[in-house]
Scaffold this motif. Structure first.
Motif, PDB file in Angstrom:
ATOM      1  N   SER A 244       0.843  -1.202   0.000  1.00 30.45           N
ATOM      2  CA  SER A 244       0.000   0.000   0.000  1.00 30.45           C
ATOM      3  C   SER A 244       0.877   1.250   0.000  1.00 30.45           C
ATOM      4  N   LEU A 245       0.396   2.290  -0.663  1.00 33.93           N
ATOM      5  CA  LEU A 245       1.153   3.536  -0.791  1.00 33.93           C
ATOM      6  C   LEU A 245       0.762   4.538   0.301  1.00 33.93           C
ATOM      7  N   HIS A 246       1.693   5.424   0.610  1.00 29.35           N
ATOM      8  CA  HIS A 246       1.467   6.460   1.631  1.00 29.35           C
ATOM      9  C   HIS A 246       0.164   7.233   1.369  1.00 29.35           C
ATOM     10  N   GLY A 247      -0.007   7.728   0.151  1.00 26.33           N
ATOM     11  CA  GLY A 247      -1.188   8.522  -0.184  1.00 26.33           C
ATOM     12  C   GLY A 247      -2.479   7.723  -0.072  1.00 26.33           C
ATOM     13  N   GLU A 248      -2.421   6.437  -0.436  1.00 24.33           N
ATOM     14  CA  GLU A 248      -3.610   5.567  -0.320  1.00 24.33           C
ATOM     15  C   GLU A 248      -4.020   5.433   1.147  1.00 24.33           C
ATOM     16  N   GLN A 249      -3.030   5.210   2.002  1.00 24.75           N
ATOM     17  CA  GLN A 249      -3.296   5.052   3.439  1.00 24.75           C
ATOM     18  C   GLN A 249      -3.849   6.346   4.043  1.00 24.75           C
ATOM     19  N   CYS A 250      -3.248   7.473   3.627  1.00 24.50           N
ATOM     20  CA  CYS A 250      -3.708   8.780   4.139  1.00 24.50           C
ATOM     21  C   CYS A 250      -5.142   9.064   3.697  1.00 24.50           C
ATOM     22  N   GLY A 251      -5.484   8.667   2.481  1.00 26.46           N
ATOM     23  CA  GLY A 251      -6.845   8.874   1.983  1.00 26.46           C
ATOM     24  C   GLY A 251      -7.873   8.171   2.846  1.00 26.46           C
ATOM     25  N   ILE A 252      -7.596   6.914   3.175  1.00 29.45           N
ATOM     26  CA  ILE A 252      -8.517   6.151   4.030  1.00 29.45           C
ATOM     27  C   ILE A 252      -8.527   6.728   5.443  1.00 29.45           C
ATOM     28  N   GLY A 253      -7.357   7.156   5.909  1.00 24.59           N
ATOM     29  CA  GLY A 253      -7.294   7.815   7.218  1.00 24.59           C
ATOM     30  C   GLY A 253      -8.140   9.080   7.239  1.00 24.59           C
ATOM     31  N   THR A 254      -8.138   9.821   6.128  1.00 23.71           N
ATOM     32  CA  THR A 254      -8.902  11.074   6.050  1.00 23.71           C
ATOM     33  C   THR A 254     -10.407  10.813   6.112  1.00 23.71           C
ATOM     34  N   ILE A 255     -10.858   9.733   5.477  1.00 23.22           N
ATOM     35  CA  ILE A 255     -12.289   9.373   5.538  1.00 23.22           C
ATOM     36  C   ILE A 255     -12.708   9.224   7.010  1.00 23.22           C
ATOM     37  N   MET A 256     -11.891   8.478   7.765  1.00 18.09           N
ATOM     38  CA  MET A 256     -12.256   8.191   9.165  1.00 18.09           C
ATOM     39  C   MET A 256     -12.097   9.411  10.067  1.00 18.09           C
ATOM     40  N   MET A 257     -11.008  10.154   9.890  1.00 17.57           N
ATOM     41  CA  MET A 257     -10.762  11.301  10.778  1.00 17.57           C
ATOM     42  C   MET A 257     -11.761  12.436  10.511  1.00 17.57           C
ATOM     43  N   SER A 258     -12.159  12.608   9.248  1.00 13.59           N
ATOM     44  CA  SER A 258     -13.150  13.651   8.946  1.00 13.59           C
ATOM     45  C   SER A 258     -14.499  13.291   9.569  1.00 13.59           C
ATOM     46  N   MET A 277     -16.182   9.852  -1.949  1.00 13.21           N
ATOM     47  CA  MET A 277     -16.615   9.893  -3.358  1.00 13.21           C
ATOM     48  C   MET A 277     -15.501  10.399  -4.270  1.00 13.21           C
ATOM     49  N   SER A 278     -14.759  11.411  -3.815  1.00 13.29           N
ATOM     50  CA  SER A 278     -13.669  11.946  -4.648  1.00 13.29           C
ATOM     51  C   SER A 278     -12.552  10.914  -4.813  1.00 13.29           C
ATOM     52  N   LEU A 279     -12.258  10.161  -3.753  1.00 11.43           N
ATOM     53  CA  LEU A 279     -11.236   9.110  -3.834  1.00 11.43           C
ATOM     54  C   LEU A 279     -11.685   7.991  -4.782  1.00 11.43           C
ATOM     55  N   LYS A 280     -12.946   7.608  -4.669  1.00 14.88           N
ATOM     56  CA  LYS A 280     -13.479   6.559  -5.550  1.00 14.88           C
ATOM     57  C   LYS A 280     -13.408   6.965  -7.020  1.00 14.88           C
ATOM     58  N   LYS A 281     -13.695   8.245  -7.281  1.00 17.56           N
ATOM     59  CA  LYS A 281     -13.731   8.727  -8.663  1.00 17.56           C
ATOM     60  C   LYS A 281     -12.370   8.585  -9.355  1.00 17.56           C
ATOM     61  N   VAL A 282     -11.284   8.701  -8.572  1.00 21.32           N
ATOM     62  CA  VAL A 282      -9.943   8.550  -9.173  1.00 21.32           C
ATOM     63  C   VAL A 282      -9.367   7.147  -8.942  1.00 21.32           C
ATOM     64  N   ASP A 283     -10.251   6.222  -8.517  1.00 25.43           N
ATOM     65  CA  ASP A 283      -9.863   4.808  -8.289  1.00 25.43           C
ATOM     66  C   ASP A 283      -8.880   4.608  -7.138  1.00 25.43           C
ATOM     67  N   ALA A 284      -8.925   5.485  -6.152  1.00 26.07           N
ATOM     68  CA  ALA A 284      -8.114   5.291  -4.942  1.00 26.07           C
ATOM     69  C   ALA A 284      -8.894   4.379  -3.996  1.00 26.07           C
ATOM     70  N   PRO A 285      -8.214   3.556  -3.203  1.00 33.03           N
ATOM     71  CA  PRO A 285      -8.935   2.668  -2.277  1.00 33.03           C
ATOM     72  C   PRO A 285      -9.687   3.438  -1.196  1.00 33.03           C
ATOM     73  N   THR A 286     -10.846   2.900  -0.794  1.00 24.89           N
ATOM     74  CA  THR A 286     -11.621   3.522   0.297  1.00 24.89           C
ATOM     75  C   THR A 286     -11.979   2.503   1.380  1.00 24.89           C
ATOM     76  N   THR A 287     -11.506   1.266   1.233  1.00 27.90           N
ATOM     77  CA  THR A 287     -11.769   0.228   2.249  1.00 27.90           C
ATOM     78  C   THR A 287     -10.476  -0.497   2.606  1.00 27.90           C
TER      79      THR A 287
END
Length: 334
Positions: A244-258, A277-287
């Protein structure tokens, strides 16, 4: 002294302007740091060193490099960070030439070659060739979105630390950083993404400059980054073969922290869904599953994130396992 880039070029074919920028800065003898996959972009006659040759020996023999008057990092995060670090150790300027856009290290004064990351000088120039970046792996460009949405929770955490702990806070840096993220989210949710790579690079450069102006990673790194660093620690501890990449992990962290921020501030209602929704649109992981982690690792990372560094965030004194599980379940991460 705050160092921000004197020259920033973000356009197709920008890499061909390296010589022009060197002349403008009166620099004549650069050392280029790159990786084996990105050496093909180094079409010039400057001396080249691979970043892993330096990373394998962090007690760098600086004597070997004293003839150079600047360092140019050409490549991904490793090349840029290693170049930044070497330039700092030598006390000479650094020029950032990213070949992808997966995190804001391309413009920030932060080096993450080991944890905790540390501050150095920001690049004196950024030369981002959007033609090259557009062709970089799609996954890296998706990870860049994760690093940008982080700014939302980072700024909310920073303001919280100011209110609850009296931490130094810069309203201008906070607004700048948050606006960069909001504008990119809005673009992603309301467009065909044809200019995504271009908008992303500009956002990541802006984010790096916000860090340089604040002289702190606060505008772009909060509880979501602590969660990501906790995951990295567990990957190492349990010897997990997860790439997993740093940005991918931060994205999922942002979902939870927000979501945690939403629960304390009704004005933020729906924020975590918009980010997701914005992460999904660019095919970034959300789970957790898309990221490659078992539920238990996500929960463990959430319970230890607040201890990663001495930084006050929405996690405050930490989450219990029950709270962590509930958070991950309610945001759909697990």
């Amino acid at each position: 002294m705050i160092v921000t880039p004197r020259y920033t070029i973000i356009e197709d074919g920008a890499i061909n302007k390296i010589e022009e920028i060197l002349k403008k800065l009166n620099l004549k003898n650069p050392l280029v740091i790159t990786g084996k996959n990105t050496k093909k972009y180094c079409r010039f006659f400057y001396d080249i060193v691979y970043y892993d040759e330096i990373l394998n020996n962090l007690e760098i023999e600086l004597k070997k490099y004293t003839a150079y008057d600047c360092v140019i990092g050409i490549g991904g995060g490793r090349s840029i960070d290693t170049g930044k670090y070497l330039a700092y150790k030598l006390g000479i300027p650094f020029i950032s030439v990213p070949t992808t856009a997966s995190n804001d290290g391309i413009a920030s004064p932060i080096v993450s070659i080991r944890q905790p990351s540390f501050m150095v000088d920001a690049p004196i120039a950024i030369i981002a060739d959007t033609e090259i970046i557009k062709k970089s792996p799609r996954r890296l460009l998706s990870a860049g979105m994760g690093d940008i949405v982080s700014n939302i929770t980072a700024v909310l955490d920073w303001k919280l630390a100011y209110k609850e702990k009296g931490e130094k806070y810069s309203e201008s840096s906070a607004i700048f950083s948050k606006t960069i993220a909001k504008e990119l989210i809005s673009y992603v949710l309301n467009s065909d993404l044809s200019e995504y790579h271009n908008k992303l690079v500009k956002a990541l450069v802006g984010s790096g400059i916000a860090i340089a102006i604040a002289n702190s990673s606060r505008p772009a790194s909060g509880s979501e980054h602590l969660f990501s660093h906790a995951l990295d620690k567990l990957k190492e501890e349990y010897n997990l073969n997860i790439n997993s990449l740093h940005g991918e992990q931060c994205g999922i962290g942002t979902i939870m922290m927000s979501y945690l921020h939403e629960k304390e501030n009704k004005k933020l209602s729906g924020l975590h869904e918009k980010i997701k929704m914005s992460l999904k649109k660019v095919d970034a992981p959300t789970t957790a599953k898309e990221l490659g982690f078992d539920e238990d690792i996500i929960i463990e990372a959430l319970t230890m994130a607040h201890k990663i560094r001495n930084r006050w965030t929405i996690l405050r004194d930490g989450l219990s396992r029950e709270e962590a599980r509930k958070l991950a379940e309610e945001t759909g991460v697990i």
